[in-house]
Design an enzyme around this catalytic site. Sequence first.
Site, PDB file in Angstrom:
ATOM      1  N   ASP A 153      25.790  41.153 -31.913  1.00 31.64           N
ATOM      2  CA  ASP A 153      26.614  41.983 -32.633  1.00 31.64           C
ATOM      3  C   ASP A 153      25.965  43.155 -33.140  1.00 31.64           C
ATOM      4  O   ASP A 153      25.065  43.070 -33.982  1.00 31.64           O
ATOM      5  CB  ASP A 153      27.312  41.411 -33.732  1.00 31.64           C
ATOM      6  CG  ASP A 153      28.265  40.165 -33.271  1.00 31.64           C
ATOM      7  OD1 ASP A 153      28.976  40.202 -32.065  1.00 31.64           O
ATOM      8  OD2 ASP A 153      28.474  39.013 -33.932  1.00 31.64           O
ATOM      9  N   LEU A 154      25.998  44.538 -32.637  1.00 30.95           N
ATOM     10  CA  LEU A 154      25.341  45.563 -32.769  1.00 30.95           C
ATOM     11  C   LEU A 154      25.239  45.878 -34.350  1.00 30.95           C
ATOM     12  O   LEU A 154      26.442  46.172 -35.012  1.00 30.95           O
ATOM     13  CB  LEU A 154      25.730  46.677 -31.978  1.00 30.95           C
ATOM     14  CG  LEU A 154      24.980  48.198 -32.311  1.00 30.95           C
ATOM     15  CD1 LEU A 154      23.860  48.050 -31.659  1.00 30.95           C
ATOM     16  CD2 LEU A 154      25.786  49.197 -31.636  1.00 30.95           C
ATOM     17  N   ASP A 155      24.012  45.923 -34.948  1.00 31.72           N
ATOM     18  CA  ASP A 155      23.902  46.363 -36.435  1.00 31.72           C
ATOM     19  C   ASP A 155      24.690  45.315 -37.214  1.00 31.72           C
ATOM     20  O   ASP A 155      24.988  46.067 -38.350  1.00 31.72           O
ATOM     21  CB  ASP A 155      24.325  47.770 -36.508  1.00 31.72           C
ATOM     22  CG  ASP A 155      23.382  48.777 -35.746  1.00 31.72           C
ATOM     23  OD1 ASP A 155      22.336  48.323 -35.638  1.00 31.72           O
ATOM     24  OD2 ASP A 155      23.815  49.873 -35.355  1.00 31.72           O
ATOM     25  N   GLU A 156      24.821  44.276 -36.906  1.00 32.16           N
ATOM     26  CA  GLU A 156      25.585  43.329 -37.687  1.00 32.16           C
ATOM     27  C   GLU A 156      24.751  41.952 -38.215  1.00 32.16           C
ATOM     28  O   GLU A 156      25.172  41.247 -38.791  1.00 32.16           O
ATOM     29  CB  GLU A 156      26.689  42.751 -36.928  1.00 32.16           C
ATOM     30  CG  GLU A 156      27.781  43.713 -36.717  1.00 32.16           C
ATOM     31  CD  GLU A 156      28.757  44.171 -37.844  1.00 32.16           C
ATOM     32  OE1 GLU A 156      28.737  43.437 -38.793  1.00 32.16           O
ATOM     33  OE2 GLU A 156      29.139  45.184 -37.805  1.00 32.16           O
TER      34      GLU A 156
END
Length: 284
Positions: free
Chosen positions: A226-229
């Site tokens: 999950d991008l930048d999560e």
Amino acid sequence: MKKTTLLINCPDKKGIIATVTNFILAKKGNTVYIEQHVDRELGEFFMRLDCEFDHDEEKLALFKESFNEHVAKNYNMHWELYNAEKLPKLALFVSKYDHCLYDILGRYASGELKVKIPIIISNHRDLESIANAFNIPFKHIPVSKGNKKEAEAEQLKTLKEHKIDFIVLARYMQILSANFVDQYSHKIINIHHSFLPAFPGAKPYHSAYERGVKIIGATSHYVTSDLDEGPIIEQEIVRVSHIHNVQDFILKGRDLEKIVLSRAIKHHIERKVLVYNNKTVIFS
């Protein structure tokens, strides 16, 4: 004496600390540092312990086997034991921005970062001269929409050849696939800006300046699919005002990125991070 770091998390239960330290003592070990935390809401126990053994690798392997059988299973522990004297191998991924790369290599050259850096990988050649200046091998692996799968396969092959333990994305401007990330779970550290409110896109500092934000910052986290999560390791902020221009925003932001990323790397190599439920416990 071999210095060893033990990381533990498990359901909270009475007697964990006493059981672990007594077991170490019984195995001729000496506990020299201990820190623990209990998440009351989750009922989860976390501990970082430094101990010393007058053991060789073979005896430490027997210790691990015995610890798992007589302690870990009884408490349903997730645990890891590290040789604190062994330097982990770090691979740096970069693109065209050089500020984080210079900072990391400067700290590495001065002995501040206790790691080995066998390789720098980039999708561009722009920073090759910096790698050469620090006498670190540089590998150029171009990445495009058409060759992304092949490029990642070559990256993974290179990482395995160098027996890399963890990766730092020092402003690497490519999104890693879920397949890549899964092979280095909680072993890929990223850095990016943090604004209130958030401004995505190619020129976030320009957008923040036009919006008149009063705080800018930086966040370092483990990479997930999950991008930048991913779980946050370190963050920092600085105040800005109407007297600052766009260039001031950029310079302050880059300074924060360097500081926050270096802290995150130190936390990781010193085994001070435990990940649980997409959050982190950072020991002091």
